[in-house]
Design a protein around this motif. Structure first.
Motif, short mmCIF file in Angstrom:
data_model
loop_
_atom_site.label_atom_id
_atom_site.label_comp_id
_atom_site.label_asym_id
_atom_site.label_seq_id
_atom_site.Cartn_x
_atom_site.Cartn_y
_atom_site.Cartn_z
N ILE A 1 0.84 -1.20 0.00
CA ILE A 1 0.00 0.00 0.00
C ILE A 1 0.87 1.25 0.00
O ILE A 1 0.65 2.19 -0.78
N ALA A 2 1.88 1.27 0.86
CA ALA A 2 2.73 2.47 0.96
C ALA A 2 3.46 2.74 -0.36
O ALA A 2 3.53 3.88 -0.83
N VAL A 3 3.99 1.71 -0.97
CA VAL A 3 4.70 1.91 -2.24
C VAL A 3 3.72 2.36 -3.32
O VAL A 3 4.02 3.24 -4.12
N ASP A 4 2.53 1.77 -3.32
CA ASP A 4 1.52 2.16 -4.32
C ASP A 4 1.14 3.63 -4.17
O ASP A 4 0.96 4.35 -5.16
N ILE A 5 1.01 4.08 -2.91
CA ILE A 5 0.68 5.49 -2.66
C ILE A 5 1.81 6.37 -3.16
O ILE A 5 1.58 7.41 -3.81
N ALA A 6 3.04 5.99 -2.86
CA ALA A 6 4.20 6.79 -3.29
C ALA A 6 4.25 6.90 -4.80
O ALA A 6 4.51 7.96 -5.36
#
Lengths: 334, 329
Positions: B37-42
């Motif tokens: 999720i964090a990488v996708d948001i970034a």
């Protein structure tokens, strides 16, 4: 994929909207993770719905007429303002309420079970949220203040062109390229905290100060000593089973938080013998000494030494004030 | 054993079984929902990803893994207390210039100023072509022997030439003001060279910036507000076992290795709990893998007397800690 938007500012609602609208989240846990990753809190409580049809409602808003608006006085001469109007009295409804009281049964002889139970928070009760404690160095400014107070000089990387040119014009090749002095916090500091009786009102501030110093310098660069009235007898409890005494062979800057025994008294006595000894020791060993005092300068004892830098431990103290005292950083022996 | 994940990222494709296998020098990496999720948001927002966690928890490895998955260029730099913004953007090599002034003959002459520029990591990310020739032209760079090789791992996919995963490692080690100095290159994708010229990013640039911190020092609030956050929590026993299975996919004796893995994982978790209670640094995931590898190589299990020495050298790493841990029981 990555959106090139120059002049980006802080993460805000637009980033949250992009993430929520663009990403294929499916569960509440995914949604919560998105909120947290972007620095937003996720609250899943819903506001209580007001049931206006309930016969038990005490006050019926539908029967109350709207308050008349207050008109300002237009004929006042310029420069004069009318006195504030009196508050409009609240009209109470003309109702006789049905009593909800019930006749209780006779009091039983045996005490009820709940009387001896532990108090528990009911499921629908919300715990009280305590107001955040304000630190003596506010969160907004403590980084600048502590950086200014504890930075030491080091050899920088920027070449000192004028000095270099001076050498070259003389036909000399310097053995070391002259560079500008830089400042650094990498040496860390020694933090001495006074836990004597006169500092009892500030014990929580001492803990907060320790956190602030560690946050700015890094936990491993800060050695924390605790003492009771005599700073030379400070002890470090990094190892909870064996205390380490404060030593003078550590030449890193010393930051002391203490009231110097003032205890709120207004008479400016000369500083006590233990403090004099401590100041002389630091001066002889060329250990930079910064003293944070929670009382203003009118209360400070007389210290006949220019060595310690005395700072009022107070929200009004600024980094600029500290820089004027410390200058371009402490010089310490490596 | 595949990691259980419920989130399917949009901007990159997860590897099979949600774990990147060993690829050349790139270590295996196990993904979970929070990481994805964090990488996708970034990637969706174009914000840098700030990854926090204990040493050895896999923060830096995430950047390598993403570069491999996305097939993008990979560049990395590790911050120290001496790192300045100029080291990351562009700076002059004054020493070389002074050396050349003393040693080059009149016929050779001095090189132009730009030939002494040292492109930093951001220059390479924003415009690899000009960085490789220090801002001059290819012909001039060749003439003055000033051309540079790409300092990272270039992508093998032509279409991804302007796409880079940039790792800025251990930002909490840098001086407190440096993170704020990074805001201009991170926000605006440009910086100013020492000679006053501006370096702008190429138009079709895509960057995934991963910044790691051990949380040994607090970062400025202005910096934190511009980063997507990810905290890598310490894995539990089952996750440690899963990680080990990906690092050692084909052990000689699978049953024995599986038992050993679980025993070492149990020991690691127990030592982590002890370390946390004594306010010490707990053993990390990488230390667990080291210990497991050593046990397997030496054919030792956790009951062996040599394990006590292994604990001390790999997992505790401090002679006094062991006595404290024993006395505290």
């Amino acid at each position: 994929m990555t959106q090139r938007t120059p002049n980006k500012t802080d993460i805000g609602l637009s980033d949250l909207l992009i993430a929520l609208a663009d990403l294929p989240w499916q569960t509440e846990a995914h949604k919560k993770a998105i909120f947290h990753a972007l620095g937003f809190a996720w609250q899943d409580s819903k506001p209580d719905a007001i049931d206006s049809s309930s016969p038990r409602q005490i006050f019926d808003r539908n029967r109350y007429q709207q308050r008349p608006s207050i008109k300002s006085v237009s004929n006042t001469p310029p420069g004069f303002s009318p006195p504030p109007p009196p508050p409009v009295p609240i009209e109470l409804p003309q109702l006789i309420l049905n009593s909800q009281l019930k006749v209780l049964d006779a009091v039983p002889e045996e005490a009820p079970e709940w009387l001896n139970q532990d108090n528990v928070l009911l499921a629908d009760e919300k715990p009280q949220v305590k107001a955040a404690r304000a630190n003596l160095f506010p969160n907004l400014t403590h980084r600048g203040i502590l950086s200014a107070a504890l930075r030491v000089q080091k050899r920088g990387k920027d070449v000192d062109i004028p000095r270099l040119i001076k050498h070259v014009t003389k036909g000399q090749i310097p053995k070391i390229v002259p560079t500008h002095t830089a400042v650094t916090l990498e040496r860390g500091c020694q933090l001495l905290l006074d836990y004597s009786d006169s500092m009892v009102p500030f014990w929580e501030d001492l803990t907060a100060l320790a956190d602030q110093v560690q946050n700015v310098l890094g936990k491993e660069r800060v050695k924390i000593y605790e003492f009771d009235q005599d700073p030379t007898a400070g002890q470090c409890w990094d190892n909870p089973l064996a205390a380490e005494p404060w030593r003078t062979d550590d030449t890193r800057p010393v930051l002391v938080a203490s009231d110097l025994g003032i205890n709120g008294g207004r008479v400016r006595w000369p500083v006590g013998a233990t403090w004099r000894r401590f100041i002389v020791l630091c001066s002889q060993k060329q250990i930079p000494l910064i003293v944070l005092i929670p009382w203003r300068s009118a209360y400070w004892p007389e210290i006949h030494s220019s060595h310690p830098i005395m700072v009022h431990w107070n929200p009004h103290t600024t980094a600029t004030m500290i820089k004027k005292r410390v200058g371009a950083g402490h010089q310490i022996q490596s | 054993m595949p990691t259980e994940m419920t989130y399917i990222p949009k901007h990159f494709k997860l590897p099979p079984n949600n774990a990147l296998p060993r690829t050349g020098n790139i270590e295996p990496y196990v993904f979970n929902d929070n990481i994805a999720i964090a990488v996708d948001i970034a990637l969706a927002t174009g914000r840098p990803l700030l990854v926090a966690g204990a040493p050895g928890s896999g923060k830096s490895r995430l950047a390598e893994a993403m570069a491999t998955l996305l097939e993008w260029n990979y560049l990395h730099t590790t911050m120290t207390s001496r790192t300045r913004l100029e080291d990351l953007t562009a700076d002059y090599d004054h020493l070389l210039r002074m050396h050349d002034a003393q040693t080059r003959s009149k016929e050779e002459g001095m090189k132009p100023d730009w030939a002494y520029l040292k492109p930093g990591i951001f220059w390479w990310v924003f415009n690899c072509a000009t960085a490789s020739v220090r801002g001059g032209t290819a012909e001039e760079a060749e003439k003055h022997n000033a051309a540079l090789d790409y300092p990272g791992l270039p992508t093998q996919v032509e279409a991804n030439r302007n796409k880079t995963v940039l790792l800025i490692d251990e930002i909490d080690k840098a001086e407190p003001d440096l993170p704020n100095d990074l805001l201009e290159p991170l926000d605006r994708y440009r910086f100013t060279r020492p000679d006053g010229k501006q370096v702008d990013a190429v138009k079709d640039l895509e960057i995934l910036t991963i910044i790691t911190t051990n949380r040994e020092r607090e970062l400025p609030a202005a910096f934190m507000r511009r980063c997507v956050g990810l905290v890598l929590e310490a894995p539990d026993v089952d996750k440690l076992v899963n990680i080990a299975e990906h690092h050692f996919p084909k052990p000689k004796d699978a049953d024995a290795f599986s038992k050993l893995t679980r025993a070492v994982a149990d020991k690691t978790i127990s030592l982590q709990e002890q370390a946390n209670s004594l306010n010490r640094r707990p053993p990390s995931t990488s230390e667990f893998l080291d210990a497991l590898k050593t046990c397997d190589k030496l054919k030792i299990d956790v009951e062996h007397e040599a394990w006590q020495l292994i604990e001390q050298s790999i997992l505790i790493k401090d002679l006094s800690d062991k006595n404290d841990a024993t006395n505290a029981e």
